[in-house]
Design an enzyme around this catalytic site. Sequence first.
Site, PDB file in Angstrom:
ATOM      1  CG  HIS A  82      -1.708   1.308   1.315  1.00  0.00           C
ATOM      2  ND1 HIS A  82      -2.860   1.502   0.577  1.00  0.00           N
ATOM      3  CD2 HIS A  82      -1.509   2.454   2.019  1.00  0.00           C
ATOM      4  CE1 HIS A  82      -3.336   2.708   0.831  1.00  0.00           C
ATOM      5  NE2 HIS A  82      -2.540   3.302   1.697  1.00  0.00           N
ATOM      6  CG  ASP A 161     -11.962   2.769   3.791  1.00  0.00           C
ATOM      7  OD1 ASP A 161     -11.492   3.486   4.700  1.00  0.00           O
ATOM      8  OD2 ASP A 161     -11.572   2.834   2.608  1.00  0.00           O
ATOM      9  NE  ARG A 168     -11.037   9.845   7.774  1.00  0.00           N
ATOM     10  CZ  ARG A 168     -10.041   9.159   7.209  1.00  0.00           C
ATOM     11  NH1 ARG A 168     -10.276   7.990   6.643  1.00  0.00           N
ATOM     12  NH2 ARG A 168      -8.820   9.639   7.211  1.00  0.00           N
ATOM     13  CB  SER A 183      -8.881   4.559   6.016  1.00  0.00           C
ATOM     14  OG  SER A 183      -9.136   4.594   4.627  1.00  0.00           O
ATOM     15  CE  LYS A 187      -8.311   1.358   1.199  1.00  0.00           C
ATOM     16  NZ  LYS A 187      -8.704   2.386   2.179  1.00  0.00           N
TER      17      LYS A 187
END
Length: 435
Positions: A82, A161, A168, A183, A187
Amino acid sequence: MRAVDLIEAKRDGRELSASEIRWLIGEYVAGRVPDYQMAAFLMAVYFRGMSEDETVALTRAMAESGERIDLSGIPGIKVDKHSTGGVGDTVTLVLVPLLAAAGLVVAKLSGRSLGHTGGTIDKFEAIPGLRTELSLDEIRAQAQAIGAVIADHTADLVPADRLLYELRDVTATVPSLPLIASSVLSKKLAGGADAIVLDVKCGDGAFMREEAAARQLAETLVRVGNKLGKKFSALITAMDEPLGTRAGNALEVVQAIEVLRGEGPADLREVTVALGAELLVLAGQVASPAVGRERLAGLISSGQAWALFRKLVAAQGGDVRAIEEPRRLPTAGQVVAVPAPASGYVTELRARPIGVACGLLGAGREVKGERVDPAAGVELLAKVGDEVEEGEPVARLHVGRPDRVAAARELVSGAYTIGVERPAPRPFILGRVAP
């Protein structure tokens, strides 16, 4: 249990239990807690924070809010990566086939462009015919067949999410460490990987501009991620200037092809191989990152990573001829040069204006659901440390929106600072956070 009681408790600084957090997330996804109450809760978290145990509970509740990818039936170690986002960040397109060539299984779920940062899915879809909207069954089948998938997020995966991020974004609660961590990690938890490496960007083009803040985020992600039963590590990487020499969708596919063929920009190669080496360590395949980097470099030089990329593109319906002959990829009808404002050395090249310029030219979105121009973007002919002559081109604009050329050209020109002395080389890898 009532939402207002949990809002009040968090407002007053009380630590919530895992069952309270699970109830709140479940009721919100089901539509029984309205946006205005969840917005109040998010603001309370923004000001009061969350303990590590609360962040673990929130992450788990979000991951369990929808379907999860079950890769347990596939032989081999499943890994993932990520990035917190940057400009010219072509890493995924290189790293996924590289790791699969190393014998790991990578089912990578990626996103589209957001703000000034590009999106891997938009980049991959610049290859004619290529599909990224795959079902969970298709993702599993392809991961088993060739060890590599790059797919768009499905609506059924971690719906909490998606709902929370949208809220947000409009309630000024995005920059909250526990909310960012939950968040990202929810995932990854739902994606089915055993080991995950995090690329936490730091600098002008990154979400975290200061190194101290990037390190704090990396440390939080690694600690919480490992508490969730996965193996995590993180690298803090530089994003003051764009990564590589191209920013834009088809332009970055060309950049990925170059690296997979043993060429391409040194910074992109170094960051990609360093992240891959972390995953080889987490997977138990090598004893140290140094050994991992050597092994991955060998997979590039031997052509094995490039062969895997061709399989990946073919498996998702892409035209393999377009990557074998990049001239077949989408190209802009207009290319505009940006001249150097002075003679000397490039001492600074700010990433954020380059990313904004890419969006203006058509590579990004101004409204949700807008189509991107796969050919649009910015090609960088000079980067920090390069010597330039006044009037000679330092960049080229690949134009998808002719009415935005002047604004994009001004942004790109202003991103460059020219000095009389060559600056000292800057590291691409700023730090490492391991379990």
